[in-house]
Design a protein around this motif. Sequence first.
Motif, short mmCIF file in Angstrom:
data_model
loop_
_atom_site.label_atom_id
_atom_site.label_comp_id
_atom_site.label_asym_id
_atom_site.label_seq_id
_atom_site.Cartn_x
_atom_site.Cartn_y
_atom_site.Cartn_z
N VAL B 19 -76.02 -23.30 9.25
CA VAL B 19 -74.62 -23.07 9.56
C VAL B 19 -73.81 -22.87 8.28
CG1 VAL B 19 -74.66 -24.36 11.74
CG2 VAL B 19 -74.00 -25.52 9.62
N GLU B 20 -72.74 -22.11 8.44
CA GLU B 20 -71.78 -21.92 7.36
C GLU B 20 -70.39 -22.27 7.88
OE1 GLU B 20 -73.74 -18.30 4.69
OE2 GLU B 20 -71.86 -17.99 5.78
N LEU B 21 -69.68 -23.04 7.09
CA LEU B 21 -68.32 -23.43 7.43
C LEU B 21 -67.40 -22.88 6.33
CD1 LEU B 21 -69.03 -27.18 8.30
CD2 LEU B 21 -69.31 -25.17 9.76
N ARG B 22 -66.29 -22.28 6.75
CA ARG B 22 -65.42 -21.59 5.80
C ARG B 22 -64.09 -22.32 5.62
NH1 ARG B 22 -64.09 -15.72 4.48
NH2 ARG B 22 -61.82 -15.72 4.16
N CYS B 23 -63.60 -22.27 4.40
CA CYS B 23 -62.30 -22.86 4.08
C CYS B 23 -61.47 -21.86 3.28
CB CYS B 23 -62.48 -24.14 3.26
SG CYS B 23 -60.93 -24.83 2.62
N ASP B 24 -60.23 -21.64 3.75
CA ASP B 24 -59.26 -20.83 3.02
C ASP B 24 -58.17 -21.75 2.49
OD1 ASP B 24 -60.30 -18.55 5.03
OD2 ASP B 24 -59.32 -17.63 3.31
N LYS B 78 -72.46 -24.75 3.23
CA LYS B 78 -73.65 -24.25 3.90
C LYS B 78 -74.57 -25.43 4.18
CE LYS B 78 -73.18 -20.00 1.25
NZ LYS B 78 -73.88 -18.83 0.68
N ILE B 79 -75.07 -25.51 5.38
CA ILE B 79 -75.99 -26.58 5.75
C ILE B 79 -77.25 -25.94 6.32
CG2 ILE B 79 -76.29 -28.75 6.99
CD1 ILE B 79 -73.26 -28.84 7.40
N GLN B 80 -78.38 -26.25 5.68
CA GLN B 80 -79.66 -25.72 6.13
C GLN B 80 -80.37 -26.76 6.99
OE1 GLN B 80 -81.40 -25.09 2.21
NE2 GLN B 80 -81.00 -22.90 2.35
N ARG B 81 -81.22 -26.26 7.88
CA ARG B 81 -82.08 -27.15 8.70
C ARG B 81 -81.26 -28.31 9.25
NH1 ARG B 81 -84.28 -26.48 3.88
NH2 ARG B 81 -84.19 -28.70 3.35
N THR B 82 -80.22 -27.98 9.99
CA THR B 82 -79.31 -29.02 10.48
C THR B 82 -80.04 -30.10 11.26
OG1 THR B 82 -78.81 -27.59 12.36
CG2 THR B 82 -77.25 -27.59 10.53
N GLU B 83 -79.50 -31.30 11.14
CA GLU B 83 -80.02 -32.47 11.85
C GLU B 83 -78.89 -33.05 12.71
OE1 GLU B 83 -81.43 -35.13 8.87
OE2 GLU B 83 -83.02 -33.74 8.19
N TYR B 90 -65.92 -31.62 9.53
CA TYR B 90 -65.93 -31.27 8.11
C TYR B 90 -64.54 -30.79 7.71
CZ TYR B 90 -70.90 -31.96 8.19
OH TYR B 90 -72.14 -32.55 8.29
N LEU B 91 -63.98 -31.49 6.75
CA LEU B 91 -62.61 -31.23 6.32
C LEU B 91 -62.60 -30.56 4.96
CD1 LEU B 91 -61.08 -34.73 7.17
CD2 LEU B 91 -60.81 -32.63 8.48
N CYS B 92 -61.67 -29.66 4.81
CA CYS B 92 -61.43 -29.01 3.52
C CYS B 92 -60.02 -29.37 3.09
CB CYS B 92 -61.59 -27.51 3.66
SG CYS B 92 -61.21 -26.59 2.16
N ALA B 93 -59.82 -29.55 1.80
CA ALA B 93 -58.49 -29.83 1.27
C ALA B 93 -58.32 -29.08 -0.03
CB ALA B 93 -58.29 -31.33 1.03
N SER B 94 -57.08 -28.70 -0.33
CA SER B 94 -56.83 -28.05 -1.61
C SER B 94 -55.64 -28.69 -2.28
CB SER B 94 -56.60 -26.54 -1.43
OG SER B 94 -55.36 -26.28 -0.80
#
Lengths: 113, 116
Positions: B19-24, B78-83, B90-94
């Motif tokens: 999976v890929e998680l995006r943050c702007d 990016k998370i490979q082989r998720t468990e 998942y939080l993003c902050a700037s």
Amino acid sequence: AQSVAQPEDQVNVAEGNPLTVKCTYSVSGNPYLFWYVQYPNRGLQFLLKYITGDNLVKGSYGFEAEFNKSQTSFHLKKPSALVSDSALYFCAVRSPGTYKYIFGTGTRLKVLA
Amino acid sequence: GAGVSQTPSNKVTEKGKYVELRCDPISGHTALYWYRQSLGQGPEFLIYFQGTGAADDSGLPNDRFFAVRPEGSVSTLKIQRTERGDSAVYLCASSLKAVAGDYEQYFGPGTRLTVT
């Protein structure tokens, strides 16, 4: 190692009464301390911070917090609670010279009408 | 102005998938953080970027987790082989560059990841 403790999972207070949400910390050196609030279905919002200077800091929505170095505490306070203050509150700490923030487990504040 | 945005808001994936998680981040914010928040817990630091480089990745739990910020703006976790244990928000902050006084982080709404 850095750590933050919020000893109360939940705090209940009547509207109009003063409120306190407790936070203690453990960090080497002089800490940078923060409070954030999380409303339902909304992201974390910054309330206030202590970096240096006056031990009493004032923040958003009438909140304030007092840095007490001897007790390693940074309790959040408000003189008169509002029902709209009901939310989840997080204390966070960061050591100078690092960029890693450590958050507490949160305290749910419930203000009763 | 626009705040921090994260996409998708929800992601359901099967165990073992990638999976890929995006943050702007907010425009002009050079500092960017990723956190993971499990139910009943506070945000757990994963990684910090200053510009394009990861200045501190000590919070990444293992080598299945990786994050990039190639142009110093948008970041992808990016998370490979998720468990199933990866399920969390998942939080993003700037924030502005972390010089004295500019330490407030602005958080996005998060991506809720569910691994089935």
